[in-house]
Enzyme design. Structure first.
Site, mmCIF file in Angstrom:
data_model
loop_
_atom_site.group_PDB
_atom_site.id
_atom_site.type_symbol
_atom_site.label_atom_id
_atom_site.label_comp_id
_atom_site.label_asym_id
_atom_site.label_seq_id
_atom_site.Cartn_x
_atom_site.Cartn_y
_atom_site.Cartn_z
ATOM 1 N N ASP A 234 52.136 -3.674 3.924
ATOM 2 C CA ASP A 234 51.552 -2.679 3.989
ATOM 3 C C ASP A 234 52.078 -1.380 2.854
ATOM 4 O O ASP A 234 53.049 -0.924 3.589
ATOM 5 C CB ASP A 234 51.582 -2.152 5.664
ATOM 6 C CG ASP A 234 50.438 -3.029 5.900
ATOM 7 O OD1 ASP A 234 49.653 -3.833 5.143
ATOM 8 O OD2 ASP A 234 50.321 -3.503 7.413
ATOM 9 N N GLU A 319 45.377 -10.045 13.973
ATOM 10 C CA GLU A 319 45.353 -11.565 14.767
ATOM 11 C C GLU A 319 45.580 -11.351 16.227
ATOM 12 O O GLU A 319 45.662 -10.315 16.862
ATOM 13 C CB GLU A 319 47.434 -11.821 14.317
ATOM 14 C CG GLU A 319 46.904 -11.399 12.355
ATOM 15 C CD GLU A 319 49.003 -11.910 12.449
ATOM 16 O OE1 GLU A 319 49.045 -12.789 11.206
ATOM 17 O OE2 GLU A 319 49.995 -11.609 13.060
ATOM 18 N N THR A 474 48.502 -18.529 9.638
ATOM 19 C CA THR A 474 49.388 -17.805 8.204
ATOM 20 C C THR A 474 50.797 -18.933 8.549
ATOM 21 O O THR A 474 50.512 -19.979 9.344
ATOM 22 C CB THR A 474 49.854 -16.563 9.368
ATOM 23 O OG1 THR A 474 51.219 -16.803 10.295
ATOM 24 C CG2 THR A 474 48.836 -15.901 9.195
ATOM 25 N N GLU A 515 46.701 -18.915 5.639
ATOM 26 C CA GLU A 515 46.786 -17.731 4.434
ATOM 27 C C GLU A 515 48.528 -18.076 4.027
ATOM 28 O O GLU A 515 48.860 -18.191 5.140
ATOM 29 C CB GLU A 515 45.944 -16.151 4.312
ATOM 30 C CG GLU A 515 46.878 -15.600 6.689
ATOM 31 C CD GLU A 515 46.466 -14.548 6.497
ATOM 32 O OE1 GLU A 515 47.363 -13.644 6.969
ATOM 33 O OE2 GLU A 515 44.759 -14.336 6.154
ATOM 34 N N LEU A 518 53.571 -14.538 3.894
ATOM 35 C CA LEU A 518 54.849 -13.575 2.513
ATOM 36 C C LEU A 518 54.017 -13.641 1.306
ATOM 37 O O LEU A 518 53.548 -14.262 0.420
ATOM 38 C CB LEU A 518 55.953 -14.043 3.426
ATOM 39 C CG LEU A 518 56.845 -13.512 4.167
ATOM 40 C CD1 LEU A 518 58.410 -14.222 4.614
ATOM 41 C CD2 LEU A 518 57.192 -12.537 4.669
#
Length: 596
Positions: A234, A319, A474, A515, A518
């Site tokens: 972000d 999430e 993830t 996905e 990192l």
């Protein structure tokens, strides 16, 4: 051969195929069926999805013709890869090893045949334009269609204006050139409903979607009800809507709260799901009206098939989890995190649950569960033989995890109402640190009751199945060996966690996407993703249905990273990991690159 039953509704473009009795078979072996996004380009009725909700099988004696030759007369043949339409085509397919042949009748008596070879698969309909029928076979290695949807954060500014559309178009063309299928877009609640309740501004997103559609890329859209900023990757800050934060100044209990009373403004506590504290509305009502506004505003993109899936944000980082490890409160990897149930609404819920159980003194969170950066063995609650396994500990963890599940249940029920037949998904975080310990402390504080000898993901998967929702998980790029070398004290096992969660979802027969957690630019990471996408030894040929790449940035678009990425996309699109196995070139897997 029994007749397939085909149904459609006048209000949507979804057709469903159901089989009242066994119909089709690959040599007596079971096969699975899933949803496919099609770009049906013809003058006929536009159909965005076909939904397959059952498994079918038959006997090899059901094969149509011992000569192994099938003639398809006066039919519409669609190549599933190119989605090309051929009219009045007669096709003859010969197969030396027929592993799939199907036959049946459409309403009106038109007969169809379905045939595939080891390297070719097609689907066929009759001459009736409003009848669309598709069968799919999963056999060993499958083709995975990759949708890349990850732009720079900040592509939409706080005034809901599209930033640098020309630069964005160039990035998208570059993604298109490496054969990605589409893009993922976060629609931020803090931008769209920023200033006043029920006043939605979608203008920037509409321009963005038009650019994506003009380049013939698909859209997976995220309903982002959380704050952006402070997490990995972000580089911009998008808070919750201004009018919500103003309420929070007067009533900070609308936020998740830790034991020391620190509030987390990243998302709203699930304790106000049914509390009218948001200008006369409950949190659930606010989420629903936002989703409904999006569905109405972007109707044309749903109708033409540009939007293929909606991901529903359910908590921190979008999430389904408690915000148990916030960097803003000093958390550092691999700290166990803290329970987030100290706002007055969740406290009241816990007290009520304890009273119902008959032990009112259990109506409090654990006292000795450590702090954000503690290790399990340093606490009385999470250490081996600790209170997490006591009667009180089991009661509390059951309540804590059930609150998470109940929140997902409520929001997804309304999401299905808002988006009707559009596929929806939910993202689950991969909390892999302390996975090798008995208590799984980091998972417990995040709301996943996955202690040793207890499956904490099964109940979540069943809730998703109830709402016909796909699971997006993830950390599929992480290797356990790397974690052991870099952080041996973390007792992490990302590969073991991914295996557990993926199998829980597959056993429940729901779609599973994934996905990376990192940034990933190297072949080792891509190979690990491929291993999970196409499990080598799975007897049922189970595989991921989609992959989202996090995140589009300058590093990805420069060599040698772009070349490595292009090779990865190519392999996901069908180049076999294991050439000795069959591979079928049809697009069942979507690859997304995430952008905001």
């Amino acid at each position: 051969m029994a007749m397939p039953c085909l149904t459609s509704t006048a209000t949507t473009s979804m057709l469903k195929c159901a089989f009242p009795s066994p119909n089709v078979l690959p040599l007596g072996q079971p096969f699975s069926v899933v949803k496919f996004a099609t770009g049906y380009r013809s003058s006929l009725k536009k159909l965005n999805f076909v939904d397959f909700s059952s498994r079918v099988s038959a006997e090899s004696s059901d094969f149509a013709d011992s000569s192994n030759q099938i003639n398809l007369n006066s039919s519409l043949l669609f190549d599933l890869l190119g989605v090309t339409c051929y009219n009045d085509l007669t096709l003859s397919l010969t197969c030396s090893k027929p592993f799939l042949v199907g036959c049946g009748h459409f309403p009106g008596g038109a007969r169809f045949y379905w045939h595939a070879t080891c390297s070719c698969i097609r689907y066929v309909t009759s001459e009736f334009p409003d009848v669309f029928f598709l069968l799919a076979l999963f056999l060993k290695t499958l083709l995975i269609s990759i949708v890349a949807s990850c732009f720079f954060l900040g592509i939409i500014n706080m005034e809901c204006e599209l930033v640098d559309p020309d630069g964005l178009s160039d990035q998208l063309r570059m993604l298109k050139s490496v054969n990605v299928d589409g893009v993922m877009v976060d629609t931020w609640w803090g931008i769209v409903e920023a200033n006043s309740p029920q006043r939605y501004d979608w203008k920037g997103y509409k321009k963005l979607f038009e650019i994506v559609r003009d380049l013939d890329l698909k859209l997976q859209v995220v309903m982002s009800f959380h704050e952006c900023g402070g997490n990995v990757g972000d580089d911009v800050h998008i808070p919750l809507p201004k009018w919500v934060t103003e309420i929070g100044q007067q009533n900070p209990d609308i936020y998740f709260t830790d034991r020391d009373g620190r509030r987390n403004p990243e998302s709203l506590t699930w304790g106000i799901d049914k509390e009218r504290v948001l200008k006369g509305r409950t949190a659930i009502e606010v989420y629903f009206e936002y989703m409904r506004s999006f569905r109405v505003e972007f109707d044309e993109f749903f109708e033409d098939g540009s939007i293929t899936e909606i991901e529903i944000g359910l908590g921190a980082c979008g999430e389904l989890r408690y915000p148990s490890y916030p960097a803003q409160h000093g958390w550092e990897y691999p700290g166990i995190g803290e329970f987030q149930c100290y706002d007055k609404y969740l406290t009241k819920s816990l007290q009520k649950a304890a009273e119902v159980r008959g032990h009112s003194f259990w109506g409090r969170a654990p006292d000795h569960s450590g702090s954000y950066n503690s290790q399990p063995q340093d606490t009385n609650f999470f250490c081996d033989g600790g209170d997490y396994d006591s009667a009180y500990g089991r009661f509390f963890l059951n309540w804590y995890s059930q609150t998470l599940i109940d929140h997902g249940d409520r929001v997804l029920a309304l999401a299905n109402l808002a988006f009707e037949d559009t596929p929806i998904s939910v993202k689950l975080s991969g909390i892999h640190w302390w996975y090798k310990t008995a208590s799984h402390a980091a998972e417990l504080t995040a709301g996943f009751y996955n202690r040793s000898n207890r499956d904490g993901y099964g109940p979540i998967v069943l809730m998703l199945k109830k709402h016909n929702t796909a699971l997006n998980f993830t950390c599929v790029e992480l290797r356990t060996l790397d974690q052991e070398e870099g952080f041996p004290e973390a007792m992490a096992d990302p590969e073991g966690l991914v295996w557990q969660v993926l199998n829980a979802a597959w056993d429940a027969d729901i779609l599973v996407a994934s996905e990376n957690a990192l940034p990933c630019y190297d072949r080792q990471g891509y190979n690990k993703i491929l291993e999970h996408a196409k499990p080598r030894n799975d007897p049922d040929g189970r595989h991921l249905s989609a992959f989202t790449y996090l995140r589009l940035n300058e590093a990805l678009l420069h060599e040698p990273n772009l070349k490595e990425f292009q090779l990865f996309v190519k392999r996901m699109h069908g180049t076999s990991l294991f050439p000795s196995l069959y591979q079928l070139p049809f697009a069942t897997f979507y690859y997304f690159v995430d952008f905001a």
